[in-house]
Write an enzyme that holds these catalytic residues in place. Structure first.
Site, PDB file in Angstrom:
ATOM      1  N   CYS A 134      78.558  48.701 121.404  1.00 41.70           N
ATOM      2  CA  CYS A 134      78.198  49.737 120.966  1.00 41.70           C
ATOM      3  C   CYS A 134      76.732  50.442 121.311  1.00 41.70           C
ATOM      4  O   CYS A 134      76.353  51.212 120.590  1.00 41.70           O
ATOM      5  CB  CYS A 134      78.403  49.878 119.465  1.00 41.70           C
ATOM      6  SG  CYS A 134      80.077  49.916 118.937  1.00 41.70           S
ATOM      7  N   HIS A 146      71.643  54.469 113.639  1.00 39.22           N
ATOM      8  CA  HIS A 146      72.932  54.046 114.033  1.00 39.22           C
ATOM      9  C   HIS A 146      74.123  54.643 113.137  1.00 39.22           C
ATOM     10  O   HIS A 146      74.869  55.189 113.467  1.00 39.22           O
ATOM     11  CB  HIS A 146      73.098  52.547 114.327  1.00 39.22           C
ATOM     12  CG  HIS A 146      74.592  52.157 114.740  1.00 39.22           C
ATOM     13  ND1 HIS A 146      74.978  52.328 116.069  1.00 39.22           N
ATOM     14  CD2 HIS A 146      75.339  51.163 114.128  1.00 39.22           C
ATOM     15  CE1 HIS A 146      76.078  51.691 116.288  1.00 39.22           C
ATOM     16  NE2 HIS A 146      76.517  51.180 114.967  1.00 39.22           N
ATOM     17  N   GLU A 206      70.238  48.468 108.833  1.00 37.07           N
ATOM     18  CA  GLU A 206      69.184  49.111 109.714  1.00 37.07           C
ATOM     19  C   GLU A 206      68.325  49.776 108.438  1.00 37.07           C
ATOM     20  O   GLU A 206      67.201  49.958 108.817  1.00 37.07           O
ATOM     21  CB  GLU A 206      69.735  49.957 110.505  1.00 37.07           C
ATOM     22  CG  GLU A 206      70.770  51.090 109.855  1.00 37.07           C
ATOM     23  CD  GLU A 206      71.241  52.456 111.024  1.00 37.07           C
ATOM     24  OE1 GLU A 206      70.345  52.565 111.846  1.00 37.07           O
ATOM     25  OE2 GLU A 206      72.181  52.509 110.708  1.00 37.07           O
ATOM     26  N   LYS A 254      76.830  60.441 113.543  1.00 39.24           N
ATOM     27  CA  LYS A 254      78.288  59.844 113.703  1.00 39.24           C
ATOM     28  C   LYS A 254      79.038  60.690 112.483  1.00 39.24           C
ATOM     29  O   LYS A 254      80.271  60.709 112.334  1.00 39.24           O
ATOM     30  CB  LYS A 254      78.117  58.423 113.557  1.00 39.24           C
ATOM     31  CG  LYS A 254      77.704  57.809 114.905  1.00 39.24           C
ATOM     32  CD  LYS A 254      77.666  56.062 114.546  1.00 39.24           C
ATOM     33  CE  LYS A 254      77.303  55.481 115.733  1.00 39.24           C
ATOM     34  NZ  LYS A 254      75.874  55.367 116.092  1.00 39.24           N
ATOM     35  N   HIS A 299      82.217  57.692 115.758  1.00 39.93           N
ATOM     36  CA  HIS A 299      81.453  56.609 116.634  1.00 39.93           C
ATOM     37  C   HIS A 299      82.355  56.666 117.937  1.00 39.93           C
ATOM     38  O   HIS A 299      83.528  55.939 117.922  1.00 39.93           O
ATOM     39  CB  HIS A 299      81.581  55.310 115.612  1.00 39.93           C
ATOM     40  CG  HIS A 299      80.873  54.396 116.189  1.00 39.93           C
ATOM     41  ND1 HIS A 299      80.441  54.177 117.552  1.00 39.93           N
ATOM     42  CD2 HIS A 299      80.629  53.034 115.795  1.00 39.93           C
ATOM     43  CE1 HIS A 299      79.812  52.943 117.794  1.00 39.93           C
ATOM     44  NE2 HIS A 299      79.840  52.405 116.488  1.00 39.93           N
ATOM     45  N   PHE A 336      78.975  45.134 118.252  1.00 39.69           N
ATOM     46  CA  PHE A 336      79.738  44.089 118.030  1.00 39.69           C
ATOM     47  C   PHE A 336      79.013  42.910 118.876  1.00 39.69           C
ATOM     48  O   PHE A 336      78.739  43.259 120.340  1.00 39.69           O
ATOM     49  CB  PHE A 336      81.013  44.133 118.083  1.00 39.69           C
ATOM     50  CG  PHE A 336      81.712  44.735 116.993  1.00 39.69           C
ATOM     51  CD1 PHE A 336      81.023  44.955 115.839  1.00 39.69           C
ATOM     52  CD2 PHE A 336      83.080  45.071 117.170  1.00 39.69           C
ATOM     53  CE1 PHE A 336      81.619  45.799 114.855  1.00 39.69           C
ATOM     54  CE2 PHE A 336      83.622  45.715 115.973  1.00 39.69           C
ATOM     55  CZ  PHE A 336      83.032  46.165 114.883  1.00 39.69           C
TER      56      PHE A 336
END
Length: 421
Positions: free
Chosen positions: A170, A310, A321, A342, A347, A406
């Site tokens: 990602c 993110h 974050e 997002k 996403h 990930f």
């Protein structure tokens, strides 16, 4: 990044809410969500049945029947976005040396849709363990090789310089742009077509995220299913799309009188070497990436005017974050607006980092911070200014964009208004 400086002179976007940069920016600034029930396949038996899909017709977007047949949906997105970016840059490609044009594309899951469609045919919908290759399409090998996506963009761009595909989950969309910047800085190319693409809304992808309960089960209310930093969030919404940027060396762009959206002045990535899907709550690795990017850009935290988070809409990410911003920016973290797009466009895995860089460049261009949609009940653990619900006019000269993927990938990029840094 010393000596040569990379600037963005063209932007192309295929995203939920509308194809093209103009439609994309209108979606964001309106705070309009593009999430809905999955229509690309029958998702009735899945836990999560919502996604942010692109309303995309390849013929209407100028692809020929042969191109439509040859290319996976992700490749189609990337080629259409690249064509828009080239047009937006106003570069005369006839005056460029093909061997000085590079391509740096990112993707997390490659040609997932093409591969899955072909498996269904070759296995007769899963009836046969051993598939029958006589039923395959000629493009099947290309579907199995993710670099095919970069090749398609290179062909569409007439690029004979360095061509690469970055696949870091990602964060791929951030990392591919970072790699493209490095091509320019190292003098390997004069123009780089950089970005990312993914089209993962298929049964296999949805099943994988279902199995680890990463995606939202809020099927009754798709429009409000993506809720980053909200107390009632319950997972991310899968998306799809592509963004492609034209990168040029700053002095060359200025000589030709190009419109410069932003300079890319800092980039760094780190790994947490911890867990495939888990995150440490202290955000140490992301904070380190942010600090390195700031140091590279020769900026201090006070220079940051906006943070593109993110913001996936999972509790562990939002907490992670938030702590990373505090750890790396100190008191500035409490003063600077933060938001997650997002919440509106979902996403799109490897593509989202480049889509977010496009949003950051447009935020600088228009001096507007996109909102975090659906943020009605802020999580007390996430106590920063997340720009809830409504876009905000704001002096945006320097933007920090971050990504988390990930495998433990953590990336950070800094953009500035041309001439500031």
């Amino acid at each position: 990044m010393t000596g040569r400086t990379a600037v963005i002179t063209g932007i192309g976007v295929v995203a939920p809410g509308g194809t093209g940069t103009k439609a994309f920016w209108e979606t964001l600034t309106a705070g309009r969500t593009a999430t809905r029930e999955i229509s690309l396949f029958d998702a009735a038996d899945f836990r999560s049945r919502v996604a942010a899909e692109c309303d995309f017709d390849p013929r209407q977007e100028g692809l020929s029947p042969q191109e439509e047949r040859r290319m996976d949906r992700a490749a189609q997105f990337a080629v259409v976005a690249a064509r828009e970016a080239w047009a937006d840059s106003a570069l005369d490609r006839g005056g460029l040396r093909p061997e000085r044009i590079g391509v740096s594309l990112g993707s997390a899951v490659g040609c997932t849709m093409g591969l899955e469609d072909e498996y269904v045919v070759l296995s007769d919908a899963g009836r046969f363990w051993e598939v029958d290759p006589t039923y395959r399409v000629p493009q099947l090998y290309g579907y199995m090789v993710p670099s095919t996506l970069a090749v398609e963009v290179a062909w569409a761009s007439g690029a004979e310089g360095p061509v690469s595909l970055t696949s870091t989950g990602c964060t791929a969309g951030l990392d591919s742009v970072g790699a493209g910047v490095q091509m320019l800085v190292d003098g390997l190319a004069d123009v780089v077509v950089a970005g990312a693409t993914d089209a993962p809304i298929s049964p296999i992808s949805v099943a994988c995220f279902d199995s680890i309960r990463a995606t939202t089960p809020n099927n009754a209310d798709p429009e409000h299913a993506s809720r980053p930093f909200d107390l009632h969030r319950d997972g991310f919404v899968l998306g799809e799309g592509s963004a492609v940027l034209i990168l040029e060396e700053k002095s060359a762009a200025m000589r030709r009188g190009a419109h410069i959206y932003a300079e890319i002045v800092g980039y760094a990535n780190r790994s947490n070497a911890f867990h495939m899907t888990g995150l440490k709550p202290d955000g140490r690795e992301m904070a380190e990436a942010i600090r390195v990017a700031l140091r590279q850009a020769k900026l201090d935290p006070q220079a940051v005017d906006y943070i593109n988070a993110h913001g996936s809409g999972t509790r562990q990410n939002d907490r992670h974050e938030t702590e990373a911003f505090k750890r790396s920016l100190g008191e500035r973290a409490y003063q600077v607006p933060v938001s997650s797009i997002k919440s509106m466009v979902g996403h799109s895995l490897g593509a989202i980092g480049s889509i977010e860089i496009a949003a950051c460049a447009l935020a600088i261009e228009h001096r507007v911070v996109p909102p975090t949609a659906n943020l009605h009940h802020p999580d007390p653990e996430c106590d920063l200014d997340y720009v809830p619900l409504t876009a905000r006019e704001h002096d945006v000269d320097t933007v920090l964009s971050v990504g988390s993927g990930f495998g433990g990938f953590q990336s950070a990029m800094l953009l500035t208004r041309s001439g500031r840094a």
